[in-house]
Motif scaffolding. Structure first.
Motif, PDB file in Angstrom:
ATOM      1  N   GLY A   1      30.293  83.531  13.512  1.00 44.62           N
ATOM      2  CA  GLY A   1      30.739  84.216  14.724  1.00 44.62           C
ATOM      3  C   GLY A   1      32.210  84.546  14.583  1.00 44.62           C
ATOM      4  O   GLY A   1      32.829  84.281  13.537  1.00 44.62           O
ATOM      5  N   CYS A   2      32.789  85.093  15.641  1.00 44.52           N
ATOM      6  CA  CYS A   2      34.179  85.538  15.534  1.00 44.52           C
ATOM      7  C   CYS A   2      35.148  84.353  15.486  1.00 44.52           C
ATOM      8  O   CYS A   2      36.240  84.474  14.944  1.00 44.52           O
ATOM      9  N   GLN A   3      34.749  83.213  16.060  1.00 44.66           N
ATOM     10  CA  GLN A   3      35.603  82.034  15.899  1.00 44.66           C
ATOM     11  C   GLN A   3      35.843  81.768  14.410  1.00 44.66           C
ATOM     12  O   GLN A   3      36.970  81.580  13.970  1.00 44.66           O
TER      13      GLN A   3
ATOM     14  N   ASN B   1      37.917  84.545  12.790  1.00 45.46           N
ATOM     15  CA  ASN B   1      39.354  84.359  13.048  1.00 45.46           C
ATOM     16  C   ASN B   1      39.913  83.222  12.187  1.00 45.46           C
ATOM     17  O   ASN B   1      40.994  83.335  11.608  1.00 45.46           O
TER      18      ASN B   1
ATOM     19  N   HIS C   1      42.755  85.352  22.693  1.00 46.53           N
ATOM     20  CA  HIS C   1      41.487  84.660  22.912  1.00 46.53           C
ATOM     21  C   HIS C   1      41.603  83.184  22.538  1.00 46.53           C
ATOM     22  O   HIS C   1      42.313  82.826  21.593  1.00 46.53           O
TER      23      HIS C   1
ATOM     24  N   THR D   1      39.672  81.333  20.967  1.00 44.72           N
ATOM     25  CA  THR D   1      39.247  80.988  19.603  1.00 44.72           C
ATOM     26  C   THR D   1      40.361  81.238  18.591  1.00 44.72           C
ATOM     27  O   THR D   1      40.349  80.640  17.520  1.00 44.72           O
TER      28      THR D   1
ATOM     29  N   GLN E   1      44.957  91.953  19.356  1.00 40.89           N
ATOM     30  CA  GLN E   1      43.609  92.051  19.901  1.00 40.89           C
ATOM     31  C   GLN E   1      43.144  93.484  19.985  1.00 40.89           C
ATOM     32  O   GLN E   1      43.850  94.339  20.505  1.00 40.89           O
TER      33      GLN E   1
ATOM     34  N   GLY F   1      40.353  94.869  21.992  1.00 46.30           N
ATOM     35  CA  GLY F   1      39.343  94.529  22.988  1.00 46.30           C
ATOM     36  C   GLY F   1      39.658  93.197  23.649  1.00 46.30           C
ATOM     37  O   GLY F   1      39.158  92.162  23.220  1.00 46.30           O
TER      38      GLY F   1
ATOM     39  N   VAL G   1      39.250  90.272  26.148  1.00 44.86           N
ATOM     40  CA  VAL G   1      37.964  89.765  26.614  1.00 44.86           C
ATOM     41  C   VAL G   1      37.769  89.981  28.128  1.00 44.86           C
ATOM     42  O   VAL G   1      36.655  89.996  28.621  1.00 44.86           O
TER      43      VAL G   1
ATOM     44  N   ASP H   1      41.973  90.447  16.046  1.00 42.82           N
ATOM     45  CA  ASP H   1      40.762  89.865  16.620  1.00 42.82           C
ATOM     46  C   ASP H   1      40.051  90.987  17.376  1.00 42.82           C
ATOM     47  O   ASP H   1      40.482  91.388  18.455  1.00 42.82           O
TER      48      ASP H   1
ATOM     49  N   ALA I   1      36.556  91.034  18.227  1.00 42.38           N
ATOM     50  CA  ALA I   1      35.208  90.456  18.342  1.00 42.38           C
ATOM     51  C   ALA I   1      34.190  91.496  18.792  1.00 42.38           C
ATOM     52  O   ALA I   1      33.106  91.608  18.230  1.00 42.38           O
ATOM     53  N   PHE I   2      34.549  92.249  19.835  1.00 44.57           N
ATOM     54  CA  PHE I   2      33.658  93.365  20.217  1.00 44.57           C
ATOM     55  C   PHE I   2      34.393  94.698  20.113  1.00 44.57           C
ATOM     56  O   PHE I   2      33.813  95.706  19.730  1.00 44.57           O
TER      57      PHE I   2
ATOM     58  N   ASP J   1      32.415  90.366  15.624  1.00 47.54           N
ATOM     59  CA  ASP J   1      31.105  89.761  15.824  1.00 47.54           C
ATOM     60  C   ASP J   1      30.034  90.809  15.632  1.00 47.54           C
ATOM     61  O   ASP J   1      30.228  91.975  15.981  1.00 47.54           O
TER      62      ASP J   1
ATOM     63  N   HIS K   1      26.880  89.588  16.669  1.00 46.15           N
ATOM     64  CA  HIS K   1      25.929  89.151  17.716  1.00 46.15           C
ATOM     65  C   HIS K   1      26.360  89.554  19.123  1.00 46.15           C
ATOM     66  O   HIS K   1      25.639  89.310  20.077  1.00 46.15           O
ATOM     67  N   LYS K   2      27.524  90.168  19.248  1.00 50.41           N
ATOM     68  CA  LYS K   2      27.873  90.730  20.556  1.00 50.41           C
ATOM     69  C   LYS K   2      27.446  92.201  20.574  1.00 50.41           C
ATOM     70  O   LYS K   2      26.288  92.491  20.726  1.00 50.41           O
TER      71      LYS K   2
HETATM   72  C1  LIG Z   1      33.752  86.217  21.778  1.00 55.92           C
HETATM   73  C2  LIG Z   1      35.125  86.382  21.255  1.00 55.92           C
HETATM   74  C3  LIG Z   1      35.596  85.565  20.221  1.00 55.92           C
HETATM   75  C4  LIG Z   1      34.794  84.414  19.659  1.00 55.92           C
HETATM   76  O1  LIG Z   1      33.582  84.836  19.130  1.00 55.92           O
HETATM   77  P1  LIG Z   1      32.354  83.844  18.886  1.00 55.92           P
HETATM   78  O2  LIG Z   1      31.321  84.756  18.353  1.00 55.92           O
HETATM   79  O3  LIG Z   1      32.027  83.268  20.217  1.00 55.92           O
HETATM   80  O4  LIG Z   1      32.783  82.813  17.909  1.00 55.92           O
HETATM   81  C5  LIG Z   1      36.860  85.808  19.748  1.00 55.92           C
HETATM   82  N1  LIG Z   1      37.620  86.796  20.247  1.00 55.92           N
HETATM   83  C6  LIG Z   1      37.213  87.591  21.257  1.00 55.92           C
HETATM   84  C7  LIG Z   1      38.111  88.679  21.768  1.00 55.92           C
HETATM   85  C8  LIG Z   1      35.935  87.416  21.791  1.00 55.92           C
HETATM   86  O5  LIG Z   1      35.504  88.218  22.774  1.00 55.92           O
END
Ligand SMILES: *Cc1c(COP(=O)(O)O)cnc(C)c1O
Length: 461
Positions: free
Chosen positions: A136-138, A141, A180, A182, A230, A232, A234, A259, A261-262, A288, A290-291
């Motif tokens: 995942g994005c955690q 990162n 974020h 993470t 960043q 996007g 969150v 970062d 993630a989406f 990510d 999975h998002k």
């Molecule tokens: C969801 C998210 C993460 C972490 O992603 P995971 O898939 O939950 O590990 C990191 N950064 C941003 C901006 C996110 O939206």
């Protein structure tokens, strides 16, 4: 035992679940006690037939399954699973390949090689960038920031591989005060403490302020430096200006991480790509699948511009693992894990199913539905949209005169909407104000779903 019949029966039960997403209660109707009661049994002394175990499992978890894979789940940033991605995920478990090294699964290695190239191309990142497939994005990162740390310390003359982290010059990390969680966790895991993180004040959308960043860079000048940006936010979906930041740190030997993630998937849309000017000037990107890419959990992607820096993640390889070469990829070189799920099969299937135009269409549709949501909200007197809806995220403030406790009011509205069971909105605090938070992220969401959610919101307020 009839394995074929059992597998067919599971496929039917899976189809039942997918069909139930249209009407299933979105939070699940179970309580912590009822779920434990349903699943709790004395630890079995002897085993049971597989088909019986699965039948029980399906029945016992039923009330605790959320509708998060469905089209009206607007909580967190949550994707569903497209048909090809889901089916490839089943096969990934069936094939049970270890994507550790080439020898453990040549097919998984080939899929990673191809998907790595496709993703770099799709996102418009520099050709030749290295790609790691993580959970995942955690972890994306974490992987990127670890390589960043190794690199800036090496440039400062510190041999980390030999001397370790103790006694190393402190690494300064600059990021907005809206980064974020993470990223903070990743920094903790790589040995960066809170005193070494300079949080730059952000504007109303959560983007670090460039003048404040410029001062901070000036003060930290000459130190090993990492910037974490960043793509996007969150809450608001806002993008930080990678190109402008790259200009500001040109004179430093800094590492720029993004970062996304989406938000990184905005790069697939010519219209949205204006938010990502200078994206290719960063050194690493985390995202990510999975998002917003809508593959099943768990699937994250880390990308580094310089494969040599990516290789600083790991030490030497196992003697029995064979030798990696350009056409014999070892997936574990690029990820913190060793034995690993062959995640690239799913990505391969998804990217073939959608193609570039399909990914673009999915991303743009979610953004247009988010704007529609915001537009609907703006017609309700008691509601205010708090953010610029530049992506798929909408923040909504509720103003009901006579309600002193604003936090409790927003919690109450969200919880009533959730317990109606049709759609899921969450809450957040944005710049000190409580808000409802909507994230449109599912491949199957339609205008009708947005109308349903707006209806629930209007009625509840
Ligand atoms: C969801 C998210 C993460 C972490 O992603 P995971 O898939 O939950 O590990 C990191 N950064 C941003 C901006 C996110 O939206």
């Amino acid at each position: 035992m009839n394995r074929r019949a059992d597998l067919h029966s599971v496929a039917d039960q899976a189809a039942d679940f997918l069909e139930s997403l249209a009407h299933r209660h979105i939070t699940g109707t179970g309580t912590p006690e009822s779920l434990l009661r349903a699943m709790d049994r004395p630890f079995p002394e002897s085993g049971s037939p597989a088909s019986q175990v699965i039948r029980d499992l399906v029945a016992d978890v039923e009330e605790g399954l959320t509708g998060s894979a469905g089209p009206r789940y607007f909580g967190f940033v949550t994707g569903g699973a497209t048909p090809a991605g889901l089916m490839a995920d089943w096969l990934t478990s069936t094939w049970d390949q270890n994507a550790q090294v080439y020898a453990t699964s040549p097919a998984a290695a080939a899929a990673e090689t191809i998907v790595a190239r496709w993703i770099v191309e799709l996102l418009g990142l520099p050709a030749g960038s290295s790609v790691g497939f993580v959970t995942g994005c955690q972890m994306a990162n974490f992987t990127a920031l670890l390589c960043a740390r190794n690199t800036v310390l090496e440039r400062a003359g510190w041999d980390l591989a030999k001397n370790g982290l103790f006694g190393a010059p402190p690494v300064t990390v600059l990021m907005s005060d809206c980064g974020h969680g993470t990223v903070h966790s990743a920094l903790r895991m790589i040995g960066v403490g809170s005193d070494q993180i300079l949080e730059i004040p952000s504007d109303s959308e959560g983007r670090l302020k460039l003048d404040a960043l410029e001062d901070a860079i000036h003060n930290a000048s000459g130190r090993p430096m990492i910037l974490s940006l960043q793509a996007g936010n969150v809450n608001t979906g806002a993008f930080e200006p990678v190109g402008a930041v790259a200009d500001l740190v040109k004179k430093e030997n800094a590492w720029i991480h993004v970062d996304g993630a989406f938000g990184l998937w905005a790069a697939v849309s010519p219209d949205l790509a204006r938010h990502l000017v200078g994206l290719d000037r960063a050194d690493s990107w985390a995202t990510d699948a999975h998002k917003w890419l809508n593959v099943p959990y768990d699937s994250g992607i880390v990308i580094l511009k310089d494969p040599k820096r990516h290789r600083t993640l790991k030490t030497s390889r196992c003697d029995y693992a064979g030798v990696e070469s350009a056409d014999r990829r070892d997936g574990s070189t690029w990820s913190p894990e060793n034995s690993r799920r062959a995640r690239a099969f799913v990505l391969y299937a998804l990217l073939r199913e959608l193609g570039r135009s399909g990914v673009r269409e999915m991303v743009e549709r979610c953004c247009s539905l988010a704007r529609k949501f915001a537009e609907g909200v703006s017609h309700v007197e008691q509601l205010t949209v708090l953010n610029e809806v530049v992506l798929n995220q909408v923040l909504i403030a509720i103003n009901l005169p006579g309600h002193g406790d604003k936090v409790a009011l927003h919690d109450e509205v969200a919880s009533r909407i959730q317990s109606e069971g049709r759609c899921w909105l969450g809450t957040t605090t944005w710049k000190g104000r409580p808000a409802l938070r909507v994230s449109v992220c599912n491949w199957s969401t339609t205008e009708e779903d947005i109308e349903t959610a707006l209806g629930a919101l209007r009625r509840t307020v």
